[in-house]
Write a protein that holds these residues in place. Structure first.
Motif, PDB file in Angstrom:
ATOM      1  N   UNK A 165       0.839  -1.202   0.000  1.00 40.10           N
ATOM      2  CA  UNK A 165       0.000   0.000   0.000  1.00 40.10           C
ATOM      3  C   UNK A 165       0.873   1.251   0.000  1.00 40.10           C
ATOM      4  N   UNK A 166       1.923   1.243   0.821  1.00 49.00           N
ATOM      5  CA  UNK A 166       2.829   2.378   0.853  1.00 49.00           C
ATOM      6  C   UNK A 166       3.541   2.591  -0.463  1.00 49.00           C
ATOM      7  N   UNK A 167       3.955   1.496  -1.120  1.00 53.86           N
ATOM      8  CA  UNK A 167       4.612   1.614  -2.424  1.00 53.86           C
ATOM      9  C   UNK A 167       3.666   2.192  -3.466  1.00 53.86           C
ATOM     10  N   UNK A 168       2.393   1.793  -3.418  1.00 56.48           N
ATOM     11  CA  UNK A 168       1.409   2.335  -4.358  1.00 56.48           C
ATOM     12  C   UNK A 168       1.195   3.826  -4.133  1.00 56.48           C
ATOM     13  N   UNK A 169       1.158   4.228  -2.859  1.00 55.45           N
ATOM     14  CA  UNK A 169       1.015   5.659  -2.559  1.00 55.45           C
ATOM     15  C   UNK A 169       2.235   6.439  -3.029  1.00 55.45           C
ATOM     16  N   UNK A 170       3.425   5.847  -2.874  1.00 60.52           N
ATOM     17  CA  UNK A 170       4.638   6.524  -3.337  1.00 60.52           C
ATOM     18  C   UNK A 170       4.609   6.712  -4.848  1.00 60.52           C
ATOM     19  N   UNK A 171       4.143   5.697  -5.586  1.00 61.79           N
ATOM     20  CA  UNK A 171       4.035   5.830  -7.039  1.00 61.79           C
ATOM     21  C   UNK A 171       3.015   6.897  -7.420  1.00 61.79           C
ATOM     22  N   UNK A 172       1.966   7.022  -6.625  1.00 60.72           N
ATOM     23  CA  UNK A 172       0.959   8.035  -6.911  1.00 60.72           C
ATOM     24  C   UNK A 172       1.458   9.457  -6.742  1.00 60.72           C
ATOM     25  N   UNK A 173       2.517   9.650  -5.949  1.00 64.84           N
ATOM     26  CA  UNK A 173       3.038  11.006  -5.760  1.00 64.84           C
ATOM     27  C   UNK A 173       3.556  11.591  -7.070  1.00 64.84           C
ATOM     28  N   UNK A 174       4.090  10.764  -7.961  1.00 67.65           N
ATOM     29  CA  UNK A 174       4.613  11.281  -9.235  1.00 67.65           C
ATOM     30  C   UNK A 174       3.470  11.752 -10.124  1.00 67.65           C
ATOM     31  N   UNK A 175       2.348  11.020 -10.102  1.00 72.23           N
ATOM     32  CA  UNK A 175       1.181  11.434 -10.881  1.00 72.23           C
ATOM     33  C   UNK A 175       0.611  12.734 -10.318  1.00 72.23           C
ATOM     34  N   UNK A 176       0.528  12.825  -8.989  1.00 73.20           N
ATOM     35  CA  UNK A 176       0.009  14.046  -8.367  1.00 73.20           C
ATOM     36  C   UNK A 176       0.918  15.237  -8.662  1.00 73.20           C
ATOM     37  N   UNK A 177       2.229  15.018  -8.633  1.00 79.08           N
ATOM     38  CA  UNK A 177       3.159  16.102  -8.953  1.00 79.08           C
ATOM     39  C   UNK A 177       2.993  16.551 -10.404  1.00 79.08           C
ATOM     40  N   UNK A 178       2.797  15.587 -11.302  1.00 77.07           N
ATOM     41  CA  UNK A 178       2.580  15.935 -12.710  1.00 77.07           C
ATOM     42  C   UNK A 178       1.282  16.723 -12.880  1.00 77.07           C
ATOM     43  N   UNK A 179       0.240  16.332 -12.154  1.00 76.19           N
ATOM     44  CA  UNK A 179      -1.040  17.037 -12.240  1.00 76.19           C
ATOM     45  C   UNK A 179      -0.897  18.481 -11.751  1.00 76.19           C
ATOM     46  N   UNK A 180      -0.165  18.662 -10.637  1.00 76.86           N
ATOM     47  CA  UNK A 180       0.037  20.018 -10.120  1.00 76.86           C
ATOM     48  C   UNK A 180       0.850  20.864 -11.093  1.00 76.86           C
ATOM     49  N   UNK A 181       1.885  20.264 -11.714  1.00 72.21           N
ATOM     50  CA  UNK A 181       2.687  21.027 -12.661  1.00 72.21           C
ATOM     51  C   UNK A 181       1.882  21.395 -13.903  1.00 72.21           C
ATOM     52  N   UNK A 182       1.025  20.487 -14.354  1.00 71.08           N
ATOM     53  CA  UNK A 182       0.161  20.812 -15.484  1.00 71.08           C
ATOM     54  C   UNK A 182      -0.785  21.951 -15.127  1.00 71.08           C
ATOM     55  N   UNK A 183      -1.284  21.949 -13.897  1.00 70.52           N
ATOM     56  CA  UNK A 183      -2.184  23.012 -13.474  1.00 70.52           C
ATOM     57  C   UNK A 183      -1.523  24.374 -13.416  1.00 70.52           C
ATOM     58  N   UNK A 187      11.563  32.437 -18.367  1.00 70.84           N
ATOM     59  CA  UNK A 187      10.875  33.160 -17.304  1.00 70.84           C
ATOM     60  C   UNK A 187       9.536  32.547 -16.954  1.00 70.84           C
ATOM     61  N   UNK A 188       8.769  32.174 -17.983  1.00 68.17           N
ATOM     62  CA  UNK A 188       7.466  31.559 -17.738  1.00 68.17           C
ATOM     63  C   UNK A 188       7.614  30.180 -17.098  1.00 68.17           C
ATOM     64  N   UNK A 189       8.632  29.422 -17.507  1.00 71.80           N
ATOM     65  CA  UNK A 189       8.856  28.094 -16.923  1.00 71.80           C
ATOM     66  C   UNK A 189       9.211  28.223 -15.443  1.00 71.80           C
ATOM     67  N   UNK A 190      10.085  29.183 -15.121  1.00 70.77           N
ATOM     68  CA  UNK A 190      10.444  29.395 -13.717  1.00 70.77           C
ATOM     69  C   UNK A 190       9.238  29.858 -12.904  1.00 70.77           C
ATOM     70  N   UNK A 191       8.404  30.711 -13.502  1.00 68.70           N
ATOM     71  CA  UNK A 191       7.206  31.177 -12.796  1.00 68.70           C
ATOM     72  C   UNK A 191       6.233  30.020 -12.551  1.00 68.70           C
ATOM     73  N   UNK A 192       6.118  29.100 -13.516  1.00 69.35           N
ATOM     74  CA  UNK A 192       5.227  27.953 -13.331  1.00 69.35           C
ATOM     75  C   UNK A 192       5.707  27.068 -12.190  1.00 69.35           C
ATOM     76  N   UNK A 193       7.028  26.883 -12.071  1.00 64.67           N
ATOM     77  CA  UNK A 193       7.568  26.102 -10.960  1.00 64.67           C
ATOM     78  C   UNK A 193       7.311  26.822  -9.641  1.00 64.67           C
ATOM     79  N   UNK A 194       7.440  28.155  -9.644  1.00 68.23           N
ATOM     80  CA  UNK A 194       7.176  28.931  -8.431  1.00 68.23           C
ATOM     81  C   UNK A 194       5.700  28.850  -8.032  1.00 68.23           C
ATOM     82  N   UNK A 195       4.806  28.864  -9.014  1.00 63.95           N
ATOM     83  CA  UNK A 195       3.368  28.739  -8.730  1.00 63.95           C
ATOM     84  C   UNK A 195       3.079  27.389  -8.087  1.00 63.95           C
ATOM     85  N   UNK A 196       3.652  26.345  -8.639  1.00 60.43           N
ATOM     86  CA  UNK A 196       3.459  25.002  -8.075  1.00 60.43           C
ATOM     87  C   UNK A 196       4.008  24.932  -6.654  1.00 60.43           C
ATOM     88  N   UNK A 197       5.199  25.485  -6.425  1.00 62.42           N
ATOM     89  CA  UNK A 197       5.777  25.477  -5.089  1.00 62.42           C
ATOM     90  C   UNK A 197       4.961  26.269  -4.089  1.00 62.42           C
TER      91      UNK A 197
END
Length: 315
Positions: free
Chosen positions: A61-79, A126-136
């Motif tokens: 279960x913990x390993x599955x949750x760890x794998x899900x963190x990469x999908x969640x991070x990708x979703x946040x970066x897309x947002x 500049x826009x790429x750095x701003x997108x990373x800052x927004x996610x952070x």
């Protein structure tokens, strides 16, 4: 004094000037952690043995949750980006960023990978750095809100320590210093760009939902990894309390920016768990299990993916 001797005398001083302060702090912390590990080796050994016979179902279960963190991070970066990104490569980039984050301190590895990826997708620097800052920024706000909610609602949560007048004065001074820094022209321009991108993201509800939902999912899934590991090693702590301890420990570890939180997060997690009543060996096994699922097992595959993305020109 000869020129050679003078240059030799000035060399150490110049080397010291080139070494960043956070690097010196990280090295000092790693040395302290090594000393403590040697001193408390029986506890660590007992924790490793306890983890070896842990419940494999909960570890899965913990390993599955760890794998899900990469999908969640990708979703946040897309947002955080107005344009649509290639989903498969975006998830792969987050997986690779996690491995790169174990090499450089303070999230610099993950930030560099995401910056290169976004620029390869056509965003200006500049826009790429701003997108990373927004996610952070979204991630930091989510963590702060969760800490506040869990600290109030979770049974058995540790009390907030009393803050003296001197501590409040120091905090106020730091806030004033931060405000002064942010009012400088360069910082003001960068802050204005980030705020503009935040407004652009929230003008599109789907992007805003992806940003905040992905950021929330990323934090909750990391907490779920630790909850699953505590269940696997038979540590009877409420899930809400474990999540609060993880959030508080990760926030404290961020003050000492070691690569991947190595040493700082481990010590903070172990201290938080033992403060909550966990035996030393059980706390050590929980920390070891969390690190195994989130760092050591994905590290080599993540570096392989990082190299593959670089060879294909995605980074």
């Amino acid at each position: 004094m000869t020129p050679e001797a003078a240059s030799g005398a000035s060399a150490p001083a110049s080397v010291r000037r080139r070494i960043p302060l956070h690097t010196l702090c990280a090295l000092a912390l790693l040395l302290a952690v090594g000393f403590l590990a040697r001193r408390h080796w029986p506890v660590l050994e007992g924790g490793a043995l306890r983890l070896a016979v842990a419940d494999h179902g909960w570890l899965l279960v913990g390993a599955s949750a760890a794998a899900g963190t990469w999908v969640a991070s990708a979703l946040a970066q897309q947002g955080a980006v107005p344009r649509r990104l290639p989903a498969g490569r975006l998830v792969a980039a987050q997986f690779a960023a996690g491995a790169a984050n174990q090499v450089l301190p303070a999230g610099l590895g993950a930030g560099a990978v995401n910056l290169r990826f976004l620029m390869r997708c056509g965003l200006p620097a500049g826009r790429a750095a701003a997108a990373i800052a927004v996610k952070g920024t979204a991630g930091a706000l989510i963590r702060g809100a969760l800490i506040a909610v869990l600290a109030v609602s979770c049974p058995g949560a540790p009390r907030v320590p009393h803050v003296s007048g001197a501590g409040l004065a120091v905090g106020a001074g730091l806030a004033v210093a931060a405000a002064v820094v942010l009012t400088r022209s360069r910082c003001r321009a960068a802050l204005a760009a980030v705020l503009a991108d935040i407004r652009a993201v929230h003008a599109r509800p789907a992007r805003a939902a992806a940003l905040w939902g992905g950021s929330l999912g990323f934090v909750l899934l990391h907490a779920a990894v630790l909850v699953a590991v505590t269940r696997a090693v038979g540590l009877p702590l409420p899930p809400g309390l474990v999540a609060l301890l993880y959030l508080a420990a990760s926030a404290a570890a961020a003050l000492v920016p070691t690569p991947g939180g190595l040493g700082s997060l481990d010590a903070a997690l172990a201290l938080a768990l033992t403060t909550a009543g966990a035996p030393g060996a059980a706390a050590a096994s929980a920390v070891l299990g969390y690190r195994l699922l989130t760092v050591w097992l994905p590290l080599v595959p993540g570096l392989v993916v990082l190299g593959a993305l670089a060879r294909r020109g995605a980074l």
